[in-house]
Design an enzyme around this catalytic site. Structure first.
Site, mmCIF file in Angstrom:
data_model
loop_
_atom_site.group_PDB
_atom_site.id
_atom_site.type_symbol
_atom_site.label_atom_id
_atom_site.label_comp_id
_atom_site.label_asym_id
_atom_site.label_seq_id
_atom_site.Cartn_x
_atom_site.Cartn_y
_atom_site.Cartn_z
ATOM 1 N N ARG A 365 69.042 34.656 33.068
ATOM 2 C CA ARG A 365 68.719 35.809 34.013
ATOM 3 C C ARG A 365 69.273 37.337 32.840
ATOM 4 O O ARG A 365 70.605 36.322 32.952
ATOM 5 C CB ARG A 365 68.132 36.279 35.174
ATOM 6 N N HIS A 366 69.872 38.082 32.705
ATOM 7 C CA HIS A 366 70.734 39.481 32.574
ATOM 8 C C HIS A 366 71.326 39.685 33.736
ATOM 9 O O HIS A 366 71.436 39.086 34.816
ATOM 10 C CB HIS A 366 69.801 40.659 31.858
ATOM 11 N N HIS A 551 64.385 37.768 31.465
ATOM 12 C CA HIS A 551 64.499 38.599 32.758
ATOM 13 C C HIS A 551 65.101 37.407 33.910
ATOM 14 O O HIS A 551 64.068 35.619 32.984
ATOM 15 C CB HIS A 551 63.579 39.230 33.233
#
Length: 624
Positions: A365-366, A551
């Site tokens: 995930r970012h 995401h």
């Protein structure tokens, strides 16, 4: 405290002072803590350092049970280490994934050597001496290999220890019980029955065959360093449920608990009449305080997660008794004995080479996005009237890349915050230290994902060698995006102009223009499944790690297709995704022998940190 009790603690204190090592009690008494609470804190923290004990006392200053003379409960376990432990942990993960949770998942892999017993706080060091004496006496006869024989029944699966090795281990348990009785005045019941290492217990009968197949893959025949470990637990909460806090919570009322991520909460299921729906009453392990807390801020944890490790005794296979005694002084830390580093044997090296040769997918995930901290109006906070960017807070990025339509396009495509950039770099640095070999990178077209990928590659020293392939097919579920249209995302030309090393040749599974606004859940998971298939097919010969930066939702939607699992229920999916932190990771490895992908431990640890509230110095002015 009564005068007689004070004299007792004084005798204990003077006894500790007379030893060659400095007493941990001394600095605590010097800080003004009463002897009985200082000893309680030392027992509750494993007698590691005075600093840990003093921190415990400060956290428990409002604990109504602080002065209660309730001792800890202790137990001794024989635990595997090294490659056998890794195989057992892999079994734990796979059995939980394929057959749901059973009773064995509540505790780490172990062989029980004695039942839980109590020990007074001022006699805990005597337990450590009992462990050392019993270990030293049995060390010469401890088996070089502990044979494990698989045993299966309708509700139990595990390894049995038989014959003479089992006799030696039982003899060690009896020696410890005897020494603990003499030195610490404890009543210890050693395990004299069938020694076993439980793999699964109280499972559904139709899962037995699957569990047996997973267990046979462990192959425990190789040698292993076994360690006797002394643990303690708070005897008051043995039959309570254990919750782990996922998010920070600041009380709104006096009768509510403060939560920090990672806190453990003990909940008595029979005492929840006063709690309204969605709330529970619990006792914080960190503070000892009781209060209400929102249940959706927590997850179920295992009781053993709250146990405290005190001391270990390792039965080393790599050193004989003489070399062990020679190196004991230099290798002992906090009363724990650590064997010297030894070269890996050939089988370990071959296993490592086999792992390196596998194709893997790491979904990340970012990092923290700027609107996550400053809210939906973040763009108004950092924009001048003429549409220029300025930095109103240090957690806003130093600058923003240029976009053809100006700064307004960032509103629904926010960048990383300064902390998000730092998180990404930390993750990249940890991946570099882990030794994994990243061979290709794919990202969602969201700016925060492309930025995260770049910072990871920079720390891996690969930013010039590996081009970032932008795959719109792994973009967020568009139903969760604000507005009736998909966000305006940066084009490849804009990214390249902003010095992102993006591939201009990659043909994505889903072009940017094909993303549908407010798509259904079925459309979303199908899009991700097709995209992951395209990503894998784009790297047919790449032996190494395929890095996917996307995401939080991608940790589920991009791994389940690989694992051959159907999509989750959309409600469960939404609840799961909410709990995924910045730089959360899932790691899949290809098992060519069995023709499938497996979910395994990520190569680096998770990144946990707290919040930092805004500060206005003007509030400190007189009269403000």
């Amino acid at each position: 405290m009564a005068a007689g009790e004070t004299q007792l603690y004084a005798k204990v204190f003077n006894k500790h002072k007379g030893r060659s090592t400095p007493s941990l009690l001394d600095p605590l008494l010097g800080m003004g803590f009463p002897a009985h609470t200082a000893l309680k804190a030392l027992a509750a923290t494993g007698r590691k350092t005075a600093e840990e004990a003093s921190n415990w006392l400060r956290c428990h200053r409002d604990d109504p049970s602080l002065d209660d003379p309730i001792p800890q409960e202790y137990a001794l376990f024989l635990c595997p280490t090294g490659s056998l432990l890794e195989r057992l942990q892999e079994f734990w993960r796979e059995s939980k994934s394929q057959c749901t949770k059973n009773r064995a998942h509540e505790v780490f892999p172990h062989i029980t050597l004695c039942d839980f017993f109590t020990c007074e706080d001022h006699k805990v060091e005597c337990l450590y001496e009992a462990l050392k004496r019993a270990g030293d006496r049995i060390l010469g006869s401890f088996p070089s290999v502990v044979p494990l024989v698989l045993h299966s029944s309708i509700s139990y699966l595990g390894f049995f220890v038989n014959d003479s090795p089992a006799d030696v281990i039982r003899e060690f348990a009896i020696m410890f019980a005897t020494e603990a009785s003499v030195l610490a005045d404890c009543t210890v019941k050693p395990c004299t029955k069938q020694l076993h290492l439980t793999l699964a217990h109280k499972f559904y009968p139709h899962h037995q065959r699957t569990l047996e197949q997973l267990a046979r893959a462990i192959r425990p025949g190789h040698s292993c360093q076994w360690t006797a470990v002394l643990y303690s637990r708070d005897m008051r909460f043995v039959h309570y449920q254990t919750l782990r806090a996922l998010f920070q919570y600041k009380p709104q009322n006096m009768d509510e608990l403060t939560l920090s991520p990672g806190d453990y909460i003990f909940v008595d299921p029979t005492q929840q009449e006063e709690a309204s729906e969605g709330w529970v009453i619990g006792i914080s392990q960190r503070t000892g305080c009781r209060g209400f807390l929102p249940e959706n801020y927590t997850e179920q944890a295992s009781e053993s997660d709250t146990w405290v490790k005190h001391r270990t005794y390792t039965f080393s296979l790599a050193m004989d008794l003489i070399s062990r005694k020679d190196g004991e002084a230099s290798s002992r830390r906090n009363g724990e004995l650590y064997p010297s580093q030894m070269p890996k044997d050939i089988s370990s090296i071959q296993a490592l080479q086999a792992t390196i040769a596998r194709r893997s997918v790491l979904v990340v995930r970012h990092g923290e996005r700027v609107d996550q901290i400053f809210g939906k109006s973040w763009l108004q906070q950092c924009s001048t009237p003429d549409g220029k960017y300025y930095r109103p807070d240090l957690n806003f990025p130093y600058s923003l890349p240029r976009r053809s339509n100006g700064i307004k396009d960032f509103e629904n495509d926010p960048p990383l915050s300064s902390c998000g950039i730092f998180q990404s770099r930390m993750a990249g640095e940890a991946l570099l230290d882990s030794g994994i070999r990243v061979t290709s990178v794919f990202t969602s077209p969201a700016l925060r994902c492309v930025q995260t990928a770049r910072h990871i590659l920079e720390e891996l020293k690969l930013e010039k060698r590996i081009k970032i392939r932008v795959e719109p097919g792994i973009f967020e579920w568009t139903k969760w995006e604000s507005g009736k249209t998909t966000p305006t995302l940066m084009t490849l030309d804009e990214l390249k102009e902003a010095n992102f090393n993006v591939s201009m040749d990659y043909r994505p599974a889903f072009p940017l223009a094909s993303l549908l606004p407010a798509e259904s859940y079925d459309e979303y998971v199908e899009r991700c499944a097709v995209s992951v298939g395209r990503i894998i097919s784009a790297c047919p010969r790449d032996v190494g790690v395929i890095l996917i930066v996307s995401h939080g939702s991608a940790l589920d939607s991009c791994t389940r297709p690989l694992l051959g699992l159907p999509p989750r229920d959309s409600g469960d999916f939404a609840q799961l995704v909410r709990k995924i932190p910045s730089l959360g990771m899932c790691f899949c490895e290809e098992n060519k022998e069995e023709g499938k992908w497996e979910l395994v431990n990520p190569p680096v640890k998770t990144l946990t940190h707290g919040s930092n509230s805004a500060f206005n110095w003007r509030n400190w002015l007189p009269g403000s």
